[in-house]
Design an enzyme around this catalytic site. Structure first.
Site, mmCIF file in Angstrom:
data_model
loop_
_atom_site.group_PDB
_atom_site.id
_atom_site.type_symbol
_atom_site.label_atom_id
_atom_site.label_comp_id
_atom_site.label_asym_id
_atom_site.label_seq_id
_atom_site.Cartn_x
_atom_site.Cartn_y
_atom_site.Cartn_z
ATOM 1 N N LEU A 35 -6.393 8.215 -23.405
ATOM 2 C CA LEU A 35 -5.470 7.299 -24.079
ATOM 3 C C LEU A 35 -5.679 5.854 -23.638
ATOM 4 C CD1 LEU A 35 -2.183 9.382 -23.722
ATOM 5 C CD2 LEU A 35 -3.410 8.955 -25.865
ATOM 6 N N GLY A 37 -4.838 2.680 -21.828
ATOM 7 C CA GLY A 37 -4.068 2.503 -20.605
ATOM 8 C C GLY A 37 -4.272 3.589 -19.571
ATOM 9 N N SER A 108 -12.026 7.374 -28.210
ATOM 10 C CA SER A 108 -12.665 8.469 -28.970
ATOM 11 C C SER A 108 -11.717 9.669 -29.085
ATOM 12 C CB SER A 108 -14.005 8.870 -28.340
ATOM 13 O OG SER A 108 -13.929 9.080 -26.952
#
Length: 199
Positions: A35, A37, A108
């Site tokens: 994700l 962060g 991705s």
């Protein structure tokens, strides 16, 4: 007939294996996925720094940096995101062919796209590093303020908020950045590279 029908792959005079001998290490792609962060870019750069200090040939491909140039023509819609990852896979393949260890830091989000990239490489050359971090922690970090914008609807199709993230089923390495320090994470990745005799 398409344009591709008139193109032939040109084999270089210096082989990948010869470059491995010169470098003193094998080449591969460390494909950091997770994700926004979660710490992909931070970790990829930390690994690259240590490899550089060890005199290894290495390079980082970062999602934002690539979108400034090579992929600046792509949007964040589903098809363009797919094309973004395909292009990165092709670039990473060239780096691996040149004998380097390339760290690729991209969200991705879709397994199908990551599998497509994996299929471009010889066995053992594609190392999927799942940078696992709970979305709550990613939102607390929110280094670029993207989650806040996504929650307000300013950014559509944002992974983890309005667009899904599909975690890898069988990644080669899992790094939990909410539990491990950067130093611990780097050591684990380098230990894997040594175990697989890449280093």
């Amino acid at each position: 007939m398409g344009t591709a029908d008139h193109i032939t792959w040109h084999h270089t005079a210096v082989t990948k294996e010869s470059r491995h001998l010169l470098n003193g290490h094998q080449s591969c792609v460390l494909w950091f996925t997770g994700l926004s962060g979660s710490g992909k870019s931070t970790l990829a750069n930390a690994v690259d720094e240590v490899l550089f200090q060890q005199r290894c040939r290495s390079y980082v491909l970062d999602g934002d940096n690539i979108r400034h140039g090579l992929n600046r023509d792509l949007s964040f819609g589903a098809e363009d995101r797919k094309e973004n990852i395909r292009r990165i896979g092709e670039v990473a393949k060239l780096f691996v062919d040149s004998g380097q260890i390339v760290s690729s830091a991209f969200i991705s989000p879709f397994r199908e796209d990551r599998q497509l990239v994996r299929s471009m490489f010889a066995p053992g050359e594609f190392i999927e590093v799942y940078v696992h971090c709970p979305i709550q922690v990613c939102e607390e970090r929110d280094p670029k303020g993207l989650y806040k914008k996504a929650r307000k609807g300013v950014i559509p199709d944002f992974t983890g908020v309005s667009s899904p993230y599909e975690p890898p089923h069988h990644p080669e390495i899992v790094i939990e950045t909410d539990k491990m320090s950067i130093e611990q994470s780097v050591k684990e990745i380098l230990a894997y590279l040594k175990e697989k005799k890449i280093l």
